[in-house]
Scaffold this motif. Structure first.
Motif, PDB file in Angstrom:
ATOM      1  N   ALA A   1       0.842  -1.196   0.000  1.00 52.69           N
ATOM      2  CA  ALA A   1       0.000   0.000   0.000  1.00 52.69           C
ATOM      3  C   ALA A   1       0.878   1.248   0.000  1.00 52.69           C
ATOM      4  O   ALA A   1       1.973   1.241   0.583  1.00 52.69           O
ATOM      5  CB  ALA A   1      -0.933   0.007   1.203  1.00 52.69           C
ATOM      6  N   TYR A   2       0.386   2.283  -0.663  1.00 56.40           N
ATOM      7  CA  TYR A   2       1.096   3.543  -0.768  1.00 56.40           C
ATOM      8  C   TYR A   2       0.348   4.603   0.042  1.00 56.40           C
ATOM      9  O   TYR A   2      -0.886   4.600   0.070  1.00 56.40           O
ATOM     10  CB  TYR A   2       1.128   4.015  -2.220  1.00 56.40           C
ATOM     11  N   SER A   3       1.078   5.521   0.619  1.00 54.58           N
ATOM     12  CA  SER A   3       0.449   6.614   1.363  1.00 54.58           C
ATOM     13  C   SER A   3       0.046   7.732   0.423  1.00 54.58           C
ATOM     14  O   SER A   3       0.145   8.916   0.758  1.00 54.58           O
ATOM     15  CB  SER A   3       1.404   7.136   2.434  1.00 54.58           C
ATOM     16  N   THR A   4      -0.389   7.370  -0.747  1.00 51.73           N
ATOM     17  CA  THR A   4      -0.860   8.315  -1.752  1.00 51.73           C
ATOM     18  C   THR A   4      -2.098   7.721  -2.411  1.00 51.73           C
ATOM     19  O   THR A   4      -2.356   6.526  -2.312  1.00 51.73           O
ATOM     20  CB  THR A   4       0.199   8.570  -2.832  1.00 51.73           C
ATOM     21  N   ASN A   5      -2.848   8.551  -3.122  1.00 49.62           N
ATOM     22  CA  ASN A   5      -4.060   8.077  -3.787  1.00 49.62           C
ATOM     23  C   ASN A   5      -3.758   7.280  -5.053  1.00 49.62           C
ATOM     24  O   ASN A   5      -4.550   6.421  -5.460  1.00 49.62           O
ATOM     25  CB  ASN A   5      -4.964   9.249  -4.168  1.00 49.62           C
ATOM     26  N   TYR A   6      -2.624   7.639  -5.694  1.00 45.04           N
ATOM     27  CA  TYR A   6      -2.325   7.055  -6.988  1.00 45.04           C
ATOM     28  C   TYR A   6      -0.934   6.442  -7.012  1.00 45.04           C
ATOM     29  O   TYR A   6      -0.004   6.914  -6.363  1.00 45.04           O
ATOM     30  CB  TYR A   6      -2.426   8.110  -8.090  1.00 45.04           C
ATOM     31  N   TYR A   7      -0.797   5.410  -7.793  1.00 43.08           N
ATOM     32  CA  TYR A   7       0.496   4.766  -8.002  1.00 43.08           C
ATOM     33  C   TYR A   7       1.394   5.662  -8.854  1.00 43.08           C
ATOM     34  O   TYR A   7       0.921   6.302  -9.789  1.00 43.08           O
ATOM     35  CB  TYR A   7       0.279   3.427  -8.694  1.00 43.08           C
ATOM     36  N   ARG A   8       2.672   5.694  -8.509  1.00 37.90           N
ATOM     37  CA  ARG A   8       3.673   6.419  -9.295  1.00 37.90           C
ATOM     38  C   ARG A   8       4.830   5.481  -9.573  1.00 37.90           C
ATOM     39  O   ARG A   8       5.364   4.852  -8.670  1.00 37.90           O
ATOM     40  CB  ARG A   8       4.191   7.643  -8.530  1.00 37.90           C
ATOM     41  N   THR A   9       5.201   5.361 -10.833  1.00 39.35           N
ATOM     42  CA  THR A   9       6.301   4.483 -11.241  1.00 39.35           C
ATOM     43  C   THR A   9       7.571   4.827 -10.472  1.00 39.35           C
ATOM     44  O   THR A   9       7.953   5.991 -10.380  1.00 39.35           O
ATOM     45  CB  THR A   9       6.564   4.609 -12.747  1.00 39.35           C
ATOM     46  N   GLY A  10       8.203   3.812  -9.939  1.00 37.47           N
ATOM     47  CA  GLY A  10       9.479   4.014  -9.266  1.00 37.47           C
ATOM     48  C   GLY A  10       9.390   4.413  -7.816  1.00 37.47           C
ATOM     49  O   GLY A  10      10.428   4.482  -7.134  1.00 37.47           O
ATOM     50  N   ILE A  11       8.194   4.648  -7.337  1.00 34.25           N
ATOM     51  CA  ILE A  11       8.001   5.017  -5.930  1.00 34.25           C
ATOM     52  C   ILE A  11       7.691   3.749  -5.143  1.00 34.25           C
ATOM     53  O   ILE A  11       6.765   3.019  -5.485  1.00 34.25           O
ATOM     54  CB  ILE A  11       6.872   6.029  -5.758  1.00 34.25           C
ATOM     55  N   ASP A  12       8.449   3.492  -4.108  1.00 35.72           N
ATOM     56  CA  ASP A  12       8.233   2.284  -3.315  1.00 35.72           C
ATOM     57  C   ASP A  12       7.004   2.434  -2.426  1.00 35.72           C
ATOM     58  O   ASP A  12       6.719   3.518  -1.927  1.00 35.72           O
ATOM     59  CB  ASP A  12       9.447   2.003  -2.428  1.00 35.72           C
ATOM     60  N   PRO A  13       6.304   1.322  -2.212  1.00 33.15           N
ATOM     61  CA  PRO A  13       5.179   1.353  -1.274  1.00 33.15           C
ATOM     62  C   PRO A  13       5.657   1.660   0.147  1.00 33.15           C
ATOM     63  O   PRO A  13       6.827   1.488   0.466  1.00 33.15           O
ATOM     64  CB  PRO A  13       4.604  -0.068  -1.351  1.00 33.15           C
ATOM     65  N   ASP A  14       4.702   2.079   0.963  1.00 31.03           N
ATOM     66  CA  ASP A  14       5.016   2.390   2.352  1.00 31.03           C
ATOM     67  C   ASP A  14       4.726   1.216   3.282  1.00 31.03           C
ATOM     68  O   ASP A  14       5.283   1.155   4.383  1.00 31.03           O
ATOM     69  CB  ASP A  14       4.208   3.609   2.797  1.00 31.03           C
ATOM     70  N   TYR A  15       3.861   0.324   2.843  1.00 33.06           N
ATOM     71  CA  TYR A  15       3.459  -0.800   3.683  1.00 33.06           C
ATOM     72  C   TYR A  15       3.496  -2.088   2.858  1.00 33.06           C
ATOM     73  O   TYR A  15       3.148  -2.087   1.676  1.00 33.06           O
ATOM     74  CB  TYR A  15       2.042  -0.582   4.236  1.00 33.06           C
ATOM     75  N   TRP A  16       3.879  -3.165   3.532  1.00 31.69           N
ATOM     76  CA  TRP A  16       4.012  -4.455   2.867  1.00 31.69           C
ATOM     77  C   TRP A  16       3.358  -5.560   3.698  1.00 31.69           C
ATOM     78  O   TRP A  16       3.374  -5.519   4.932  1.00 31.69           O
ATOM     79  CB  TRP A  16       5.492  -4.821   2.712  1.00 31.69           C
ATOM     80  N   GLY A  17       2.823  -6.548   2.983  1.00 32.88           N
ATOM     81  CA  GLY A  17       2.393  -7.765   3.643  1.00 32.88           C
ATOM     82  C   GLY A  17       3.553  -8.733   3.743  1.00 32.88           C
ATOM     83  O   GLY A  17       4.677  -8.435   3.319  1.00 32.88           O
ATOM     84  N   GLN A  18       3.271  -9.920   4.292  1.00 29.38           N
ATOM     85  CA  GLN A  18       4.314 -10.917   4.510  1.00 29.38           C
ATOM     86  C   GLN A  18       4.545 -11.794   3.290  1.00 29.38           C
ATOM     87  O   GLN A  18       5.576 -12.465   3.211  1.00 29.38           O
ATOM     88  CB  GLN A  18       3.941 -11.792   5.702  1.00 29.38           C
ATOM     89  N   GLY A  19       3.624 -11.797   2.365  1.00 26.71           N
ATOM     90  CA  GLY A  19       3.793 -12.570   1.143  1.00 26.71           C
ATOM     91  C   GLY A  19       3.069 -13.897   1.159  1.00 26.71           C
ATOM     92  O   GLY A  19       2.830 -14.481   2.222  1.00 26.71           O
ATOM     93  N   THR A  20       2.723 -14.368  -0.027  1.00 25.88           N
ATOM     94  CA  THR A  20       2.103 -15.672  -0.198  1.00 25.88           C
ATOM     95  C   THR A  20       2.730 -16.343  -1.415  1.00 25.88           C
ATOM     96  O   THR A  20       2.953 -15.699  -2.437  1.00 25.88           O
ATOM     97  CB  THR A  20       0.575 -15.546  -0.346  1.00 25.88           C
ATOM     98  N   GLN A  21       3.014 -17.625  -1.287  1.00 25.15           N
ATOM     99  CA  GLN A  21       3.732 -18.345  -2.345  1.00 25.15           C
ATOM    100  C   GLN A  21       2.778 -18.779  -3.449  1.00 25.15           C
ATOM    101  O   GLN A  21       1.701 -19.341  -3.184  1.00 25.15           O
ATOM    102  CB  GLN A  21       4.425 -19.573  -1.763  1.00 25.15           C
ATOM    103  N   VAL A  22       3.185 -18.533  -4.677  1.00 25.90           N
ATOM    104  CA  VAL A  22       2.484 -19.033  -5.860  1.00 25.90           C
ATOM    105  C   VAL A  22       3.472 -19.885  -6.644  1.00 25.90           C
ATOM    106  O   VAL A  22       4.559 -19.421  -6.996  1.00 25.90           O
ATOM    107  CB  VAL A  22       1.959 -17.889  -6.739  1.00 25.90           C
ATOM    108  N   THR A  23       3.106 -21.131  -6.890  1.00 20.29           N
ATOM    109  CA  THR A  23       3.962 -22.045  -7.630  1.00 20.29           C
ATOM    110  C   THR A  23       3.192 -22.583  -8.819  1.00 20.29           C
ATOM    111  O   THR A  23       2.096 -23.137  -8.666  1.00 20.29           O
ATOM    112  CB  THR A  23       4.429 -23.201  -6.740  1.00 20.29           C
ATOM    113  N   VAL A  24       3.749 -22.411 -10.005  1.00 15.82           N
ATOM    114  CA  VAL A  24       3.116 -22.873 -11.239  1.00 15.82           C
ATOM    115  C   VAL A  24       4.016 -23.922 -11.872  1.00 15.82           C
ATOM    116  O   VAL A  24       5.161 -23.646 -12.219  1.00 15.82           O
ATOM    117  CB  VAL A  24       2.891 -21.710 -12.215  1.00 15.82           C
ATOM    118  N   SER A  25       3.497 -25.121 -12.021  1.00 14.13           N
ATOM    119  CA  SER A  25       4.284 -26.215 -12.589  1.00 14.13           C
ATOM    120  C   SER A  25       3.918 -26.416 -14.053  1.00 14.13           C
ATOM    121  O   SER A  25       2.778 -26.192 -14.464  1.00 14.13           O
ATOM    122  CB  SER A  25       4.050 -27.497 -11.799  1.00 14.13           C
ATOM    123  N   SER A  26       4.900 -26.879 -14.802  1.00 15.54           N
ATOM    124  CA  SER A  26       4.676 -27.068 -16.247  1.00 15.54           C
ATOM    125  C   SER A  26       4.134 -28.447 -16.544  1.00 15.54           C
ATOM    126  O   SER A  26       4.107 -29.329 -15.695  1.00 15.54           O
ATOM    127  CB  SER A  26       5.986 -26.839 -16.991  1.00 15.54           C
TER     128      SER A  26
END
Length: 123
Positions: free
Chosen positions: A98-123
């Motif tokens: 999440a960003y502490s702004t209303n709109y996304y801006r290229t190259g600007i890092d988010p201010d808040y992060w989650g812990q992540g979730t794994q996605v695995t795609v097998s062929s």
């Protein structure tokens, strides 16, 4: 402060689909732009998609355009990433942000992060 928690990751075969969810709590989520990033083993974290605070402006990295859809439900403080036609190269840990702004801006890092979730795609 915003707390973010992802869910919905898993293992699928190529061509399959997954829907990631991001539950937000804390400060007013609806006023923040949000995004999804991913990090594959041995690679840097990369931008995947972003959506404005009102949900009307979306951005995607080229490799996921037409396959991934970002959305949000401000009434529920939720964000989503619908992924279809998954490819092995989509395999990564996916992070909600999440960003502490209303709109996304290229190259600007988010201010808040989650812990992540794994996605695995097998062929």
């Amino acid at each position: 402060q915003v707390q973010l928690e992802e869910s919905g990751g898993g293992s699928v075969q190529a061509g399959g689909s997954l829907r990631l969810s991001c539950a937000a709590s804390g400060r007013t989520f609806s006023s923040y732009a949000m995004g999804w990033f991913r990090q594959a083993p041995g690679k840097e974290r990369e931008f995947v998609a972003a959506i404005s605070w009102g949900g009307n402006i979306m951005h995607y990295r080229d490799s996921v355009k037409g396959r991934f859809t970002i959305s949000r439900d401000n009434a529920k403080s939720m964000g989503y990433l619908q992924m279809i036609s998954l490819k092995p190269e989509d395999t990564a840990v996916y992070y909600c942000a999440a960003y502490s702004t209303n709109y996304y801006r290229t190259g600007i890092d988010p201010d808040y992060w989650g812990q992540g979730t794994q996605v695995t795609v097998s062929s």
